[in-house]
Design a protein around this motif. Structure first.
Motif, PDB file in Angstrom:
ATOM      1  N   ALA A   1      70.143  18.458   0.754  1.00  0.00           N
ATOM      2  CA  ALA A   1      70.875  19.560   0.475  1.00  0.00           C
ATOM      3  C   ALA A   1      70.800  20.698   1.447  1.00  0.00           C
ATOM      4  CB  ALA A   1      70.946  19.856  -1.145  1.00  0.00           C
ATOM      5  N   LYS A   2      71.574  21.817   1.301  1.00  0.00           N
ATOM      6  CA  LYS A   2      71.669  23.058   2.256  1.00  0.00           C
ATOM      7  C   LYS A   2      71.253  24.112   1.358  1.00  0.00           C
ATOM      8  CE  LYS A   2      73.466  25.193   6.188  1.00  0.00           C
ATOM      9  NZ  LYS A   2      74.909  25.188   7.031  1.00  0.00           N
ATOM     10  N   GLU A   3      70.315  25.047   1.749  1.00  0.00           N
ATOM     11  CA  GLU A   3      69.946  26.314   0.941  1.00  0.00           C
ATOM     12  C   GLU A   3      70.957  27.262   1.285  1.00  0.00           C
ATOM     13  OE1 GLU A   3      66.102  28.354  -0.675  1.00  0.00           O
ATOM     14  OE2 GLU A   3      66.143  27.466   1.347  1.00  0.00           O
ATOM     15  N   TYR A   4      71.293  27.957   0.530  1.00  0.00           N
ATOM     16  CA  TYR A   4      72.238  29.237   0.469  1.00  0.00           C
ATOM     17  C   TYR A   4      71.432  30.461  -0.245  1.00  0.00           C
ATOM     18  CZ  TYR A   4      75.825  26.117   2.339  1.00  0.00           C
ATOM     19  OH  TYR A   4      76.609  25.397   3.065  1.00  0.00           O
ATOM     20  N   THR A   5      72.067  31.625   0.147  1.00  0.00           N
ATOM     21  CA  THR A   5      71.515  32.777  -0.639  1.00  0.00           C
ATOM     22  C   THR A   5      72.586  33.498  -1.271  1.00  0.00           C
ATOM     23  OG1 THR A   5      69.588  33.017   0.921  1.00  0.00           O
ATOM     24  CG2 THR A   5      70.002  34.883  -0.549  1.00  0.00           C
ATOM     25  N   VAL A   6      72.649  33.972  -2.697  1.00  0.00           N
ATOM     26  CA  VAL A   6      73.547  34.639  -3.124  1.00  0.00           C
ATOM     27  C   VAL A   6      73.588  36.275  -2.814  1.00  0.00           C
ATOM     28  CG1 VAL A   6      74.108  35.753  -5.605  1.00  0.00           C
ATOM     29  CG2 VAL A   6      73.219  33.543  -5.171  1.00  0.00           C
ATOM     30  N   ASN A   7      74.662  36.735  -2.184  1.00  0.00           N
ATOM     31  CA  ASN A   7      74.883  37.964  -1.563  1.00  0.00           C
ATOM     32  C   ASN A   7      75.738  38.802  -2.441  1.00  0.00           C
ATOM     33  OD1 ASN A   7      73.347  37.383   0.872  1.00  0.00           O
ATOM     34  ND2 ASN A   7      75.114  36.310   1.797  1.00  0.00           N
ATOM     35  N   LYS A   8      76.411  38.126  -3.343  1.00  0.00           N
ATOM     36  CA  LYS A   8      77.256  39.138  -4.201  1.00  0.00           C
ATOM     37  C   LYS A   8      76.503  39.790  -5.217  1.00  0.00           C
ATOM     38  CE  LYS A   8      81.162  38.274  -7.456  1.00  0.00           C
ATOM     39  NZ  LYS A   8      82.080  37.318  -8.245  1.00  0.00           N
ATOM     40  N   PRO A   9      76.839  41.098  -5.146  1.00  0.00           N
ATOM     41  CA  PRO A   9      76.158  42.071  -6.102  1.00  0.00           C
ATOM     42  C   PRO A   9      76.052  41.681  -7.548  1.00  0.00           C
ATOM     43  CG  PRO A   9      77.696  43.383  -4.857  1.00  0.00           C
ATOM     44  CD  PRO A   9      77.866  41.810  -4.692  1.00  0.00           C
ATOM     45  N   GLY A  10      74.832  41.512  -8.290  1.00  0.00           N
ATOM     46  CA  GLY A  10      74.887  40.828  -9.667  1.00  0.00           C
ATOM     47  C   GLY A  10      73.443  40.576  -9.867  1.00  0.00           C
ATOM     48  N   PRO A  11      73.234  40.022 -11.280  1.00  0.00           N
ATOM     49  CA  PRO A  11      71.933  39.738 -11.481  1.00  0.00           C
ATOM     50  C   PRO A  11      71.116  38.657 -10.574  1.00  0.00           C
ATOM     51  CG  PRO A  11      73.493  39.000 -13.245  1.00  0.00           C
ATOM     52  CD  PRO A  11      74.129  39.925 -12.095  1.00  0.00           C
ATOM     53  N   ASN A  12      71.957  38.014 -10.002  1.00  0.00           N
ATOM     54  CA  ASN A  12      71.508  36.573  -9.089  1.00  0.00           C
ATOM     55  C   ASN A  12      71.497  37.011  -7.843  1.00  0.00           C
ATOM     56  OD1 ASN A  12      71.158  34.823 -11.289  1.00  0.00           O
ATOM     57  ND2 ASN A  12      73.447  34.291 -11.251  1.00  0.00           N
ATOM     58  N   LYS A  13      71.737  38.298  -7.223  1.00  0.00           N
ATOM     59  CA  LYS A  13      71.623  38.805  -5.885  1.00  0.00           C
ATOM     60  C   LYS A  13      70.362  38.552  -5.323  1.00  0.00           C
ATOM     61  CE  LYS A  13      72.773  42.490  -2.755  1.00  0.00           C
ATOM     62  NZ  LYS A  13      73.320  41.674  -1.767  1.00  0.00           N
ATOM     63  N   GLY A  14      70.532  37.695  -4.239  1.00  0.00           N
ATOM     64  CA  GLY A  14      68.986  37.336  -3.593  1.00  0.00           C
ATOM     65  C   GLY A  14      68.469  36.291  -4.161  1.00  0.00           C
ATOM     66  N   LYS A  15      68.887  35.496  -4.927  1.00  0.00           N
ATOM     67  CA  LYS A  15      68.319  34.167  -5.515  1.00  0.00           C
ATOM     68  C   LYS A  15      68.951  32.974  -4.366  1.00  0.00           C
ATOM     69  CE  LYS A  15      67.934  32.976  -9.821  1.00  0.00           C
ATOM     70  NZ  LYS A  15      68.292  32.712 -11.152  1.00  0.00           N
ATOM     71  N   THR A  16      68.026  31.977  -4.230  1.00  0.00           N
ATOM     72  CA  THR A  16      68.470  30.837  -3.495  1.00  0.00           C
ATOM     73  C   THR A  16      69.020  29.543  -4.258  1.00  0.00           C
ATOM     74  OG1 THR A  16      66.335  30.225  -3.216  1.00  0.00           O
ATOM     75  CG2 THR A  16      67.263  31.741  -1.387  1.00  0.00           C
ATOM     76  N   PHE A  17      69.759  28.817  -3.554  1.00  0.00           N
ATOM     77  CA  PHE A  17      70.242  27.533  -4.295  1.00  0.00           C
ATOM     78  C   PHE A  17      70.799  26.690  -3.184  1.00  0.00           C
ATOM     79  CE2 PHE A  17      73.763  30.318  -3.340  1.00  0.00           C
ATOM     80  CZ  PHE A  17      74.872  29.479  -3.132  1.00  0.00           C
ATOM     81  N   PHE A  18      70.940  25.474  -3.651  1.00  0.00           N
ATOM     82  CA  PHE A  18      71.249  24.188  -2.958  1.00  0.00           C
ATOM     83  C   PHE A  18      72.541  23.729  -3.083  1.00  0.00           C
ATOM     84  CE2 PHE A  18      66.563  24.106  -2.690  1.00  0.00           C
ATOM     85  CZ  PHE A  18      66.295  23.959  -1.191  1.00  0.00           C
ATOM     86  N   LEU A  19      73.152  23.518  -2.143  1.00  0.00           N
ATOM     87  CA  LEU A  19      74.713  22.902  -2.126  1.00  0.00           C
ATOM     88  C   LEU A  19      74.525  21.468  -1.404  1.00  0.00           C
ATOM     89  CD1 LEU A  19      77.315  25.710  -2.026  1.00  0.00           C
ATOM     90  CD2 LEU A  19      76.293  24.552  -4.010  1.00  0.00           C
TER      91      LEU A  19
END
Length: 618
Positions: A543-561
């Motif tokens: 999978a490929k790793e991405y970063t949450v850029n949308k303002p909110g509690p998860n901003k800055g967290k990374t995830f895989f798609l």
């Protein structure tokens, strides 16, 4: 003649992309587009933030419309090349309510009549209320109207339906646009509407329009239903770009850059050039320019014939119906050239710092009297180095202090206290370089001593290790007790035992230090190690790793798609895509937080370690 339209998604971000970052001025960017009339949407700036080379290019007349309240939001612009075309009149907005100061005179206005709220069947909001006027619809800087003689050009950036509550605003803006065009046509004018309409005209203009679930209900949306009635053959406006390419698939103008949709051309066509029937004979061709990057949209354009033949057999040249008026002294009053900051009526802040705007101080013309003060009248001033020495006082000297020779002068008993004037002169007598040097030396010496005294955290293991016992004191080796010849041998023997014990302790400590360093390095490596991407469940690919850029509690967290690109029928999830319409050659719906991947990896390592330990015991 070419008319080009482009949603640039920010005039300040455009020069960050190639090839626009290779140009030194905005004039060069406009010339590279090779169009006589250039229409931009989503300028995303304000009048105060607009740079001069963007507002008043060398060979272009510029017209702007910005939001009344929101800065850096929406905004449209029209640039016309003064070497090939002359704008006659210009207005901001569609309702006629947005006026410069002083307001436009009847001769400066393009139309005699404008849309009114009571003449339009407006869309009600959630409470069932409809607006009483059209002022709010025109307050977001979404349209410009310029009269070029042969036609009236309307550059629009229509609202997007970001939520259900936004739908009434979107629909009412479309109604106002249609009413403005109708009134211009009633006055006998031909109209060209360009810009981002934010509607897909047909399933052919949508990346998922071919799917059965979308095609069957495509025109059920109220905005698409209105657009379908406005376009020919049902309406008065012709989509000329689609007219030249009626069956062309994938002719998209907008892509979602957050999911890299442009790589697989998974987009929509929401940018249009629409003309009234009288302009159709003048249209030579039209197309999109998907190779030009710099925005999530691509430019679209049409070319006009230089000459046409009417049905009566009369030849008309474009230069005859759109003459270049060289005698016109100034463009329409809405042009940026007439703004106070560019017309010389307002003093800019930069003029205060330029060479011409620097204030000159008044100099006294009377001659300066000569300095007749002799050296004898001046009192000696101590050097700067002497000022830093402490003042000596008449204290009683200790008995073992050597006295001065009889022939030498007695030492001064006290230092005279200088007057305030003398202090200021003494302070100024030290050169600035000496002051800086002294300050630097003091700060550096202070920093060195502080650095020596400070004990930093050197390794992770010291947080958890037991504090080491302090080393044995060696003060016994230097005792001042006097050794007699009888116990001299016994003292040497005790010294040898102590030295031997200290060597063994040093070896033990070095071994423990090496072991601790190895453990610390392993702990840091395990803590900072890069997470191995998991495999997606459908394709079994990393999978490929991405970063949450949308303002909110998860901003800055990374995830895989899933690492595969998006495409028609890619798996959006069971709630958004029917299982029978999923195309598995594109991205699947795999999703996992990076923290969950780390937690799973550590759990697997601990399980394997416990299994290996239990097997060794057996």
């Amino acid at each position: 003649m070419r008319i080009l339209s482009w949603n640039i998604n920010g005039v300040r971000t455009l020069p960050q992309y190639h090839p626009w970052n290779t140009f030194k001025s905005f004039q060069a960017i406009l010339e590279h587009l090779r169009a006589d009339i250039i229409c931009f949407q989503e300028m995303k700036t304000s009048r105060t933030a607009l740079e001069r080379n963007v507002a008043v290019p060398d060979t272009f007349e510029a017209f702007f419309s910005f939001p009344v309240n929101k800065g850096g939001y929406s905004g449209v612009a029209i640039y016309s090349d003064t070497r090939t075309i002359t704008p006659l009149k210009a207005e901001e907005g569609l309702s006629g309510n947005l006026q410069p100061k002083p307001p436009l005179t009847p001769d400066e206005r393009i139309s005699h009549s404008y849309p009114y709220a009571h003449e339009i069947e407006l869309h009600p909001d959630e409470q069932g209320n409809t607006p009483s006027d059209l002022v709010a619809l025109d307050a977001e800087g979404r349209s410009l109207v310029v009269d070029f003689g042969l036609f009236v050009l309307i550059n629009v950036y229509c609202p997007n339906e970001t939520s259900d509550a936004r739908l009434p605003f979107k629909m009412n803006y479309h109604f106002m646009l249609g009413e403005r065009v109708r009134k211009l046509m009633d006055e006998g004018r031909e109209v060209i509407v360009v810009g981002d309409i934010n509607i897909c005209a047909s399933p052919l203009d949508h990346c998922d329009g071919h799917l059965v679930s979308n095609a069957a209900y495509f025109t059920d949306h109220p905005a698409r239903a209105w657009f379908h009635k406005w376009l020919a053959p049902a309406g008065c406006m012709t989509d000329v770009v689609r007219q030249f390419w009626p069956d062309r698939k994938g002719m998209y103008t907008c892509w979602n850059t957050k999911i890299s949709a442009r790589e697989t051309n998974y987009g929509t066509r929401v940018d249009y050039i629409l003309v009234t029937p009288g302009m159709l004979p003048w249209i030579k061709n039209g197309d999109i320019l998907p190779s030009l990057k710099g925005s999530d949209h691509c430019p679209i354009y049409i070319d006009l014939h230089d000459e046409i033949t009417t049905e009566a057999g009369v030849k008309l040249a474009l230069r005859d119906v759109m003459p270049l008026d060289d005698t016109r002294k100034s463009p329409p009053r809405l042009a940026a050239k007439h703004w106070e900051e560019y017309s010389g009526k307002q003093t800019l802040l930069s003029t205060f710092f330029g060479k011409g705007g620097r204030a000159t101080s008044t100099v006294d013309s009377s001659p300066t009297p000569p300095l007749n003060t002799s050296l004898a009248d001046l009192q000696p001033v101590p050097a700067a180095t002497e000022l830093s020495k402490p003042v000596q006082t008449n204290r009683a000297m200790p008995p073992d202090t050597p006295t001065a020779p009889s022939g030498s002068p007695p030492p001064p008993t006290s230092q005279p206290t200088p007057s305030p004037a003398t202090q200021s002169s003494m302070t100024s007598s030290a050169s600035p370089s000496q002051k800086r040097k002294t300050t630097t030396e003091l700060s550096s010496s202070t920093g060195k001593s502080a650095k020596k005294l400070k004990k930093g955290q050197s390794k992770l293991s010291t947080f958890f290790a037991q504090p080491t016992a302090s080393s044995a004191s060696t003060s016994g080796l230097g005792d001042s007790a006097t050794l007699t010849p009888d116990n001299h041998l016994d003292a040497d023997y005790q010294l040898a035992i102590r030295l031997s014990a200290s060597e063994e302790n040093a070896i033990t400590q070095s071994t423990q230090s090496a072991s601790s360093s190895t453990q610390s390095k392993a702990a840091w490596s395990q803590l900072m190690a890069r997470v191995q991407p998991p495999n997606c469940t459908v394709h079994g690919e990393p999978a490929k790793e991405y970063t949450v850029n949308k303002p909110g509690p998860n901003k800055g967290k990374t995830f895989f798609l899933c690492s595969r690109p998006v495409g028609p029928g890619y798996d959006k999830g069971k709630g958004e895509r029917l299982r029978e319409e999923v195309d598995h050659q594109y991205r699947c719906n795999f999703f996992k937080w990076t923290s969950d991947v780390k937690r799973g990896t550590l759990s697997e390592k601990q399980t394997s370690a416990s299994l290996s330990a239990s097997s060794k015991r057996r």
